[in-house]
Design a protein around this motif. Structure first.
Motif, PDB file in Angstrom:
ATOM      1  N   ARG A 171      -9.703   3.025   1.585  1.00  0.00           N
ATOM      2  CA  ARG A 171      -8.431   3.898   1.431  1.00  0.00           C
ATOM      3  C   ARG A 171      -7.108   3.778   2.300  1.00  0.00           C
ATOM      4  N   TYR A 172      -7.004   2.509   2.321  1.00  0.00           N
ATOM      5  CA  TYR A 172      -5.553   2.056   3.034  1.00  0.00           C
ATOM      6  C   TYR A 172      -4.591   2.072   1.764  1.00  0.00           C
ATOM      7  N   MET A 173      -3.608   3.088   2.068  1.00  0.00           N
ATOM      8  CA  MET A 173      -2.766   3.364   0.890  1.00  0.00           C
ATOM      9  C   MET A 173      -1.409   2.479   0.920  1.00  0.00           C
ATOM     10  N   GLN A 174      -1.322   1.296   1.410  1.00  0.00           N
ATOM     11  CA  GLN A 174      -0.250   0.611   1.071  1.00  0.00           C
ATOM     12  C   GLN A 174      -0.457  -0.641   0.126  1.00  0.00           C
ATOM     13  N   ILE A 175       0.643  -0.816  -0.571  1.00  0.00           N
ATOM     14  CA  ILE A 175       0.422  -2.082  -1.794  1.00  0.00           C
ATOM     15  C   ILE A 175       0.692  -3.318  -0.897  1.00  0.00           C
ATOM     16  N   LEU A 176      -0.250  -4.287  -0.925  1.00  0.00           N
ATOM     17  CA  LEU A 176      -0.177  -5.330  -0.296  1.00  0.00           C
ATOM     18  C   LEU A 176       0.749  -6.250  -1.140  1.00  0.00           C
ATOM     19  N   TYR A 235     -11.750  -6.451  -6.116  1.00  0.00           N
ATOM     20  CA  TYR A 235     -11.153  -7.544  -5.423  1.00  0.00           C
ATOM     21  C   TYR A 235      -9.488  -7.347  -5.367  1.00  0.00           C
ATOM     22  N   VAL A 236      -8.948  -7.433  -4.399  1.00  0.00           N
ATOM     23  CA  VAL A 236      -7.389  -7.105  -4.458  1.00  0.00           C
ATOM     24  C   VAL A 236      -6.705  -8.363  -4.855  1.00  0.00           C
ATOM     25  N   THR A 237      -5.647  -7.987  -5.960  1.00  0.00           N
ATOM     26  CA  THR A 237      -4.821  -9.069  -6.584  1.00  0.00           C
ATOM     27  C   THR A 237      -3.488  -8.475  -6.449  1.00  0.00           C
TER      28      THR A 237
HETATM   29  N1  LIG Z   1      -1.686  -5.851  -3.908  1.00  0.00           N
HETATM   30  C1  LIG Z   1      -2.226  -4.944  -3.986  1.00  0.00           C
HETATM   31  N2  LIG Z   1      -2.396  -3.920  -2.981  1.00  0.00           N
HETATM   32  C2  LIG Z   1      -3.194  -2.905  -3.231  1.00  0.00           C
HETATM   33  C3  LIG Z   1      -4.117  -2.723  -3.988  1.00  0.00           C
HETATM   34  C4  LIG Z   1      -4.069  -3.653  -5.181  1.00  0.00           C
HETATM   35  O1  LIG Z   1      -4.910  -3.606  -6.288  1.00  0.00           O
HETATM   36  N3  LIG Z   1      -3.397  -4.677  -4.942  1.00  0.00           N
HETATM   37  N4  LIG Z   1      -5.130  -1.556  -4.288  1.00  0.00           N
HETATM   38  C5  LIG Z   1      -4.398  -0.398  -3.316  1.00  0.00           C
HETATM   39  C6  LIG Z   1      -5.069   0.882  -3.353  1.00  0.00           C
HETATM   40  N5  LIG Z   1      -4.431   1.992  -3.927  1.00  0.00           N
HETATM   41  C7  LIG Z   1      -5.171   2.597  -4.788  1.00  0.00           C
HETATM   42  O2  LIG Z   1      -6.651   2.172  -4.823  1.00  0.00           O
HETATM   43  C8  LIG Z   1      -2.887   2.190  -3.794  1.00  0.00           C
HETATM   44  C9  LIG Z   1      -2.352   2.429  -2.688  1.00  0.00           C
HETATM   45  C10 LIG Z   1      -1.010   2.803  -2.532  1.00  0.00           C
HETATM   46  C11 LIG Z   1      -0.424   3.170  -3.762  1.00  0.00           C
HETATM   47  C12 LIG Z   1       1.058   3.488  -3.269  1.00  0.00           C
HETATM   48  O3  LIG Z   1       1.823   3.772  -4.396  1.00  0.00           O
HETATM   49  N6  LIG Z   1       1.601   3.232  -2.030  1.00  0.00           N
HETATM   50  C13 LIG Z   1       2.892   3.540  -1.609  1.00  0.00           C
HETATM   51  C14 LIG Z   1       3.160   4.218  -0.331  1.00  0.00           C
HETATM   52  C15 LIG Z   1       2.182   5.470  -0.134  1.00  0.00           C
HETATM   53  C16 LIG Z   1       2.147   5.989   1.154  1.00  0.00           C
HETATM   54  O4  LIG Z   1       2.951   5.478   2.173  1.00  0.00           O
HETATM   55  O5  LIG Z   1       1.360   7.173   1.553  1.00  0.00           O
HETATM   56  C17 LIG Z   1       3.572   2.154  -1.542  1.00  0.00           C
HETATM   57  O6  LIG Z   1       2.624   1.054  -1.073  1.00  0.00           O
HETATM   58  O7  LIG Z   1       4.693   2.105  -1.673  1.00  0.00           O
HETATM   59  C18 LIG Z   1      -0.999   3.096  -4.764  1.00  0.00           C
HETATM   60  C19 LIG Z   1      -2.202   2.487  -5.026  1.00  0.00           C
HETATM   61  C20 LIG Z   1      -4.173  -0.827  -1.870  1.00  0.00           C
HETATM   62  N7  LIG Z   1      -3.267  -1.836  -1.838  1.00  0.00           N
END
Ligand SMILES: Nc1nc2c(c(=O)[nH]1)N[C@@H](CN(C=O)c1ccc(C(=O)N[C@@H](CCC(=O)O)C(=O)O)cc1)CN2
Length: 301
Positions: free
Chosen positions: A187-192, A238-240
């Motif tokens: 539950r790391y809520m940052q998009i890599l 797996y993350v992509t």
């Molecule tokens: N490259 C990837 N990164 C991540 C993936 C992935 O499949 N590819 N999965 C996510 C997890 N996730 C849902 O499971 C998810 C996490 C975060 C967000 C999102 O919109 N985040 C915002 C910021 C939110 C915040 O600061 O509270 C953002 O990053 O702009 C959507 C889905 C984990 N990473």
């Protein structure tokens, strides 16, 4: 009268027998199992378990073998060297890992720590054969007052839109310094970024709180409630670079009804997420998962 003789207290305990996990995939053709099994036997090892699968769509073959030495002097490095000749002949992609060579796992978490807490518990009771090399979060340590990290290094890595790339550089530095071979997004809520996702292909597992491919992205339980679903679920993948599109490793669901509010789904979902992520991590660290394009083959018990 016990049928077992009492242990001879003076004799030193025999060292545990090493078990090796072999995973391979190659273009399908007759005789692969026979060749692999014969090679293992001829090198002084014995097969304890073997699974295989012919994937018709791609005409590829997948195999998982557990084997252990049974002859004095059976050497795994010599086995690898000779197996690589066989592997080349069959155009195999393969890897072998010793059971004692634990995966080094770095866990990332944001605000919600139920999956992290569950992984720590299962690791402590020996259910997850891995070494946790660290926990990192974009939230401070105080966010998790009831969690005992028990000597596991905790890294606070705050992030903003402006500092995202610097923060990801810190994550990557942690991966390298700790020699982590698996990153778990609990539950790391940052998009890599695409760059970091590309570096972590096949070695970064995320728990998404929906039954994919439904409800990708943020707030899936609220999306599900608005859609009036009758089941909710969780998916470990797996993350992509493509958000929540990576190869799925494990999923599970639970029924809900019209009585349930979004917060009820969040609450019911926590248990699904925990067990799904734990299963996926265990399958990975036990060398049971092979990525097959956009899918996986999981050789469960
Ligand atoms: N490259 C990837 N990164 C991540 C993936 C992935 O499949 N590819 N999965 C996510 C997890 N996730 C849902 O499971 C998810 C996490 C975060 C967000 C999102 O919109 N985040 C915002 C910021 C939110 C915040 O600061 O509270 C953002 O990053 O702009 C959507 C889905 C984990 N990473």
């Amino acid at each position: 009268m016990s049928k077992h003789k009492p242990a001879n207290k003076s004799a030193p305990a025999a060292p545990p027998v090493e078990i090796y996990y072999l995973l391979l995939t190659c273009p399908n053709r007759p005789g692969i199992i026979a060749r692999v099994a014969s090679h293992i036997f001829e090198c002084g090892f014995n097969i304890a378990d073997t699974r295989q699968f012919d994937e018709e769509d791609t005409d590829r073959f997948f195999m998982r073998v557990e084997f252990n030495p049974v002859r004095e002097g059976a050497d795994i490095e010599a086995w690898k060297a000779s197996f690589s000749v066989l592997a080349d002949e069959y155009d195999m992609t393969w890897r072998v890992r010793a059971q004692s060579q634990l995966s080094k796992v770095l866990i990332l978490v944001s605000k919600f720590d139920h999956c992290l807490a569950d992984l720590l518990y299962r690791w402590r009771i020996g259910e997850l054969p891995m070494e946790i090399v660290g926990v990192a979060s974009n939230y401070p340590r105080e966010t998790f007052p009831h969690l005992d990290f028990d000597g596991i290094p905790f890294h606070y890595l705050p992030v903003t839109r402006e500092t995202k790339m610097e923060q990801e550089a810190q994550i990557w530095a942690l991966v390298q310094q700790s020699h982590a071979d698996l990153l778990v997004l609990a539950r790391y809520m940052q998009i890599l970024s695409d760059g970091l996702a590309a570096k972590l292909v096949g070695r970064c597992i995320n728990i998404h709180h929906s039954f994919l491919p439904g409800f990708k992205g943020a707030r899936p339980y609220h999306q599900a409630h608005a859609r009036g679903v009758k089941v909710i679920g969780a998916s470990a993948h797996y993350v992509t670079a493509e958000l929540d599109e990576g190869p799925i490793i494990e999923q599970d669901v639970e029924r809900i009804s019209h009585h349930h509010r979004p917060d009820d789904l969040v609450s019911k979902g926590r248990d699904i997420e925990r067990r799904v992520l734990a299963r996926a991590v265990r399958y990975h660290v036990e060398n049971r998962v092979v990525i097959n394009g956009r899918k996986t083959i999981v050789f469960t018990e």
